[in-house]
Design an enzyme around this catalytic site. Structure first.
Site, PDB file in Angstrom:
ATOM      1  N   HIS A 102      -2.995 -13.476 -29.168  1.00 28.33           N
ATOM      2  CA  HIS A 102      -4.170 -12.654 -29.488  1.00 28.33           C
ATOM      3  C   HIS A 102      -4.258 -11.474 -28.538  1.00 28.33           C
ATOM      4  O   HIS A 102      -3.834 -11.541 -27.387  1.00 28.33           O
ATOM      5  CB  HIS A 102      -5.465 -13.479 -29.420  1.00 28.33           C
ATOM      6  CG  HIS A 102      -5.657 -14.222 -28.141  1.00 28.33           C
ATOM      7  ND1 HIS A 102      -5.023 -15.413 -27.876  1.00 28.33           N
ATOM      8  CD2 HIS A 102      -6.404 -13.943 -27.047  1.00 28.33           C
ATOM      9  CE1 HIS A 102      -5.370 -15.841 -26.678  1.00 28.33           C
ATOM     10  NE2 HIS A 102      -6.206 -14.961 -26.135  1.00 28.33           N
ATOM     11  N   HIS A 104      -7.006  -8.813 -26.871  1.00 27.42           N
ATOM     12  CA  HIS A 104      -8.416  -8.564 -26.583  1.00 27.42           C
ATOM     13  C   HIS A 104      -8.691  -7.066 -26.696  1.00 27.42           C
ATOM     14  O   HIS A 104      -7.942  -6.253 -26.143  1.00 27.42           O
ATOM     15  CB  HIS A 104      -8.752  -8.959 -25.144  1.00 27.42           C
ATOM     16  CG  HIS A 104      -8.674 -10.426 -24.845  1.00 27.42           C
ATOM     17  ND1 HIS A 104      -9.776 -11.245 -24.834  1.00 27.42           N
ATOM     18  CD2 HIS A 104      -7.616 -11.222 -24.525  1.00 27.42           C
ATOM     19  CE1 HIS A 104      -9.406 -12.471 -24.506  1.00 27.42           C
ATOM     20  NE2 HIS A 104      -8.100 -12.490 -24.315  1.00 27.42           N
TER      21      HIS A 104
HETATM   22  P1  AMP Z   1      -7.343 -16.050 -23.527  1.00 27.86           P
HETATM   23  O1  AMP Z   1      -7.887 -16.577 -22.232  1.00 27.86           O
HETATM   24  O2  AMP Z   1      -6.676 -14.728 -23.452  1.00 27.86           O
HETATM   25  O3  AMP Z   1      -6.510 -17.117 -24.181  1.00 27.86           O
HETATM   26  O4  AMP Z   1      -8.599 -15.759 -24.421  1.00 27.86           O
HETATM   27  C1  AMP Z   1      -9.176 -16.647 -25.314  1.00 27.86           C
HETATM   28  C2  AMP Z   1     -10.465 -16.006 -25.719  1.00 27.86           C
HETATM   29  O5  AMP Z   1     -10.939 -16.700 -26.837  1.00 27.86           O
HETATM   30  C3  AMP Z   1     -11.570 -16.048 -24.658  1.00 27.86           C
HETATM   31  O6  AMP Z   1     -12.001 -14.720 -24.399  1.00 27.86           O
HETATM   32  C4  AMP Z   1     -12.658 -16.907 -25.295  1.00 27.86           C
HETATM   33  O7  AMP Z   1     -13.946 -16.435 -24.990  1.00 27.86           O
HETATM   34  C5  AMP Z   1     -12.339 -16.769 -26.762  1.00 27.86           C
HETATM   35  N1  AMP Z   1     -12.719 -17.876 -27.631  1.00 27.86           N
HETATM   36  C6  AMP Z   1     -12.555 -19.204 -27.412  1.00 27.86           C
HETATM   37  N2  AMP Z   1     -12.950 -19.912 -28.486  1.00 27.86           N
HETATM   38  C7  AMP Z   1     -13.352 -19.007 -29.412  1.00 27.86           C
HETATM   39  C8  AMP Z   1     -13.861 -19.104 -30.731  1.00 27.86           C
HETATM   40  N3  AMP Z   1     -14.056 -20.293 -31.345  1.00 27.86           N
HETATM   41  N4  AMP Z   1     -14.177 -17.960 -31.391  1.00 27.86           N
HETATM   42  C9  AMP Z   1     -13.998 -16.762 -30.801  1.00 27.86           C
HETATM   43  N5  AMP Z   1     -13.525 -16.606 -29.559  1.00 27.86           N
HETATM   44  C10 AMP Z   1     -13.205 -17.707 -28.869  1.00 27.86           C
END
Ligand code: AMP
Length: 142
Positions: A102, A104
């Site tokens: 993903h 950001h």
């Molecule tokens: P990363 O640490 O780069 O893997 O980022 C994962 C991101 O996903 C974090 O910014 C979380 O806040 C976000 N996140 C976790 N669960 C969900 C969800 N169900 N829907 C949307 N965002 C999420």
């Protein structure tokens, strides 16, 4: 680590759990980060299985980065931040917490003004209102 098909983003792609969607095409999906670091923090993912940048097929990475550019333009148009970060983490040591590739898209309103990563849940109405602004910018051709 082998790709875990039960990770939260894989479940969102399959429609098993909800997300606050802002954009979708055949290959990618964009939705609001549940724990945003700033107003308008959005995530863009490819729909195919891939834990990170290294093990996702190049065509899917390309589709995701094109959608990221599109969504980043819309976030910029919707929130007018003076700055905007696009970032992507590979591996727990780098800060990755969800193991499906993903990107950001994080608007930055002031130096040092970002909330901590993945800490504080935003309320659903706020996320929906922010998504509506981004969708409107997309529909307006941003
Ligand atoms: P990363 O640490 O780069 O893997 O980022 C994962 C991101 O996903 C974090 O910014 C979380 O806040 C976000 N996140 C976790 N669960 C969900 C969800 N169900 N829907 C949307 N965002 C999420």
């Amino acid at each position: 680590m082998a790709y875990d098909p039960t990770n939260i983003f894989a479940r969102i792609v399959r429609g098993e759990i909800p997300c606050v969607r802002v954009y979708e095409d055949a290959d990618t999906l964009a939705f609001m980060d549940l724990m945003p670091q700033s107003e308008g923090h959005t995530l863009v993912i490819p729909k195919v299985a891939g834990e990170n940048l290294f093990d996702t097929p190049p065509g899917s990475v390309a589709a995701a980065i094109l959608s990221t550019q599109r969504v980043a333009r819309a976030v910029k148009a919707a929130f007018s931040p003076p700055g905007l970060i696009v970032t992507q983490f590979n591996g727990p040591a780098a800060g990755q917490t969800v193991f499906h590739l993903h990107f950001h898209v994080i608007p930055v309103y002031s130096a040092g003004g970002l909330r901590l990563h993945a800490r504080e849940k935003a309320d659903a109405a706020t996320l929906e209102a922010h998504a509506a602004r981004i969708r409107a910018a997309l529909e307006g051709g941003a």
